[in-house]
Design an enzyme around this catalytic site. Structure first.
Site, PDB file in Angstrom:
ATOM      1  N   GLU A   1      -9.674  -2.019   5.455  1.00 49.58           N
ATOM      2  CA  GLU A   1     -10.304  -1.725   6.734  1.00 49.58           C
ATOM      3  C   GLU A   1     -11.543  -2.599   6.921  1.00 49.58           C
ATOM      4  OE1 GLU A   1      -8.551  -0.056   8.580  1.00 49.58           O
ATOM      5  OE2 GLU A   1      -7.827   1.820   7.769  1.00 49.58           O
TER       6      GLU A   1
ATOM      7  N   ASN B   1      -7.354  -2.967  14.358  1.00 48.09           N
ATOM      8  CA  ASN B   1      -8.740  -3.236  13.956  1.00 48.09           C
ATOM      9  C   ASN B   1      -8.842  -4.422  12.999  1.00 48.09           C
ATOM     10  OD1 ASN B   1      -7.707  -2.229  11.594  1.00 48.09           O
ATOM     11  ND2 ASN B   1      -9.071  -0.462  11.458  1.00 48.09           N
TER      12      ASN B   1
ATOM     13  N   ASP C   1       0.818  -1.214   0.000  1.00 45.11           N
ATOM     14  CA  ASP C   1       0.000   0.000   0.000  1.00 45.11           C
ATOM     15  C   ASP C   1       0.852   1.264   0.000  1.00 45.11           C
ATOM     16  OD1 ASP C   1       0.954  -0.347   2.573  1.00 45.11           O
ATOM     17  OD2 ASP C   1      -0.987  -0.748   3.462  1.00 45.11           O
TER      18      ASP C   1
ATOM     19  N   HIS D   1      -7.091  -4.818  10.208  1.00 46.39           N
ATOM     20  CA  HIS D   1      -6.815  -4.572   8.788  1.00 46.39           C
ATOM     21  C   HIS D   1      -5.527  -5.246   8.349  1.00 46.39           C
ATOM     22  CE1 HIS D   1      -4.496  -0.472   9.408  1.00 46.39           C
ATOM     23  NE2 HIS D   1      -3.709  -1.512   9.566  1.00 46.39           N
TER      24      HIS D   1
HETATM   25  P1  PGA Z   1       2.383  -1.606  12.862  1.00 40.43           P
HETATM   26  O1  PGA Z   1       1.218  -1.548  11.781  1.00 40.43           O
HETATM   27  O2  PGA Z   1       3.389  -2.596  12.345  1.00 40.43           O
HETATM   28  O3  PGA Z   1       2.937  -0.220  12.889  1.00 40.43           O
HETATM   29  O4  PGA Z   1       1.746  -2.039  14.141  1.00 40.43           O
HETATM   30  C1  PGA Z   1       0.675  -2.727  11.299  1.00 40.43           C
HETATM   31  C2  PGA Z   1      -0.496  -2.424  10.395  1.00 40.43           C
HETATM   32  O5  PGA Z   1      -1.237  -1.465  10.668  1.00 40.43           O
HETATM   33  O6  PGA Z   1      -0.676  -3.169   9.419  1.00 40.43           O
END
Ligand code: PGA
Length: 235
Positions: A143, A136, A67, A138
């Site tokens: 999302e 959450n 992404d 994702h």
């Molecule tokens: P993080 O993010 O590695 O900073 O916890 C993971 C994500 O949101 O996919």
């Protein structure tokens, strides 16, 4: 799902890097899907060390990132292209023409997303996709509530995700509202998936992902339907 508990973040990073390195040794021309966020930083640093030690070679590897923020140019310090350059690509012998990320400045995001899917297909598909997981549930910027069949597309970020990512932005900067992300459909076509999660604040969502119902409200739960998933986590 193959679920492995690491001792701590360093152990997680080493295990994930060795896992990826093994695929690179098996197939020097492999296609890797990469992720950003704080969790993979250690993995990339370990991979860079393995490259410096001559254990793994990136010269024939092709990468596709999950992404990119929409509205940030690749030289913006918060863009995911910048992150990948800083944390991995500039440290290893990757060929720039083999690096693929969605274009955060695409004038025609729909066309750019279709082109991204075409490039993945032409490369033979992603062999191993590295994923993090959001609080959450994702994966990428898919999302809760999105369709499982979705391909690379422009999405709106949730308040939870913007709040979680605000820590990377300065006080005078705002987190972009939108991003381009591989869809769940794209992610599920990877031959193999390695999901990494660090910290006790991810345990609840990991439990839902692994043991809960498969539901779009927990996007990562779809991975229960993939036949080759490894999870490495630590608390
Ligand atoms: P993080 O993010 O590695 O900073 O916890 C993971 C994500 O949101 O996919």
């Amino acid at each position: 799902m193959n679920v492995i508990k690491a001792k701590d973040y360093e152990d997680l990073s080493k295990k994930a890097a060795i896992f990826i390195a093994a695929r690179m040794v098996q197939n020097p021309r492999c296609v890797l899907g990469f992720a950003t966020g704080s969790t993979p930083e250690g993995t990339y640093s370990e991979l860079a060390a393995l490259n410096a030690a001559g254990v793994v070679d990136f010269s024939e590897v092709t990468t596709f990132n999950l992404d990119e923020y929409y509205g940030l140019p690749g030289d913006h310090p918060q863009s995911y292209r910048y992150f990948m350059n800083e944390k991995l690509f500039s440290l290893v012998n990757m060929r720039s023409e083999n690096i693929n990320l969605p274009d955060g400045m695409a004038a025609d995001p729909a066309g750019d997303c279709a082109d991204y899917e075409r490039r993945i297909r032409e490369a033979g598909g992603v062999g191993l996709q590295l994923l993090g997981i959001g609080r959450n549930g994702h994966i990428g910027f898919n999302e809760p509530g999105g369709e499982f069949s979705r391909e690379t597309c422009l999405v709106e970020l949730t308040e939870d995700t913007k709040a979680a990512n605000a820590r990377f932005f300065g006080a005078d900067e705002t987190v972009p509202e939108r991003a381009i992300t591989m869809g769940i459909g794209t992610i599920m076509r990877a031959g193999e998936i390695l999901l990494i999660a660090n910290g006790s604040n991810k345990l609840e969502i990991l439990d839902k992902m692994i043991n809960g119902p498969v539901t779009p409200t927990v996007p990562a739960s779809v991975l229960q339907l993939h036949n080759n998933v490894t999870v490495i986590y630590c608390d």
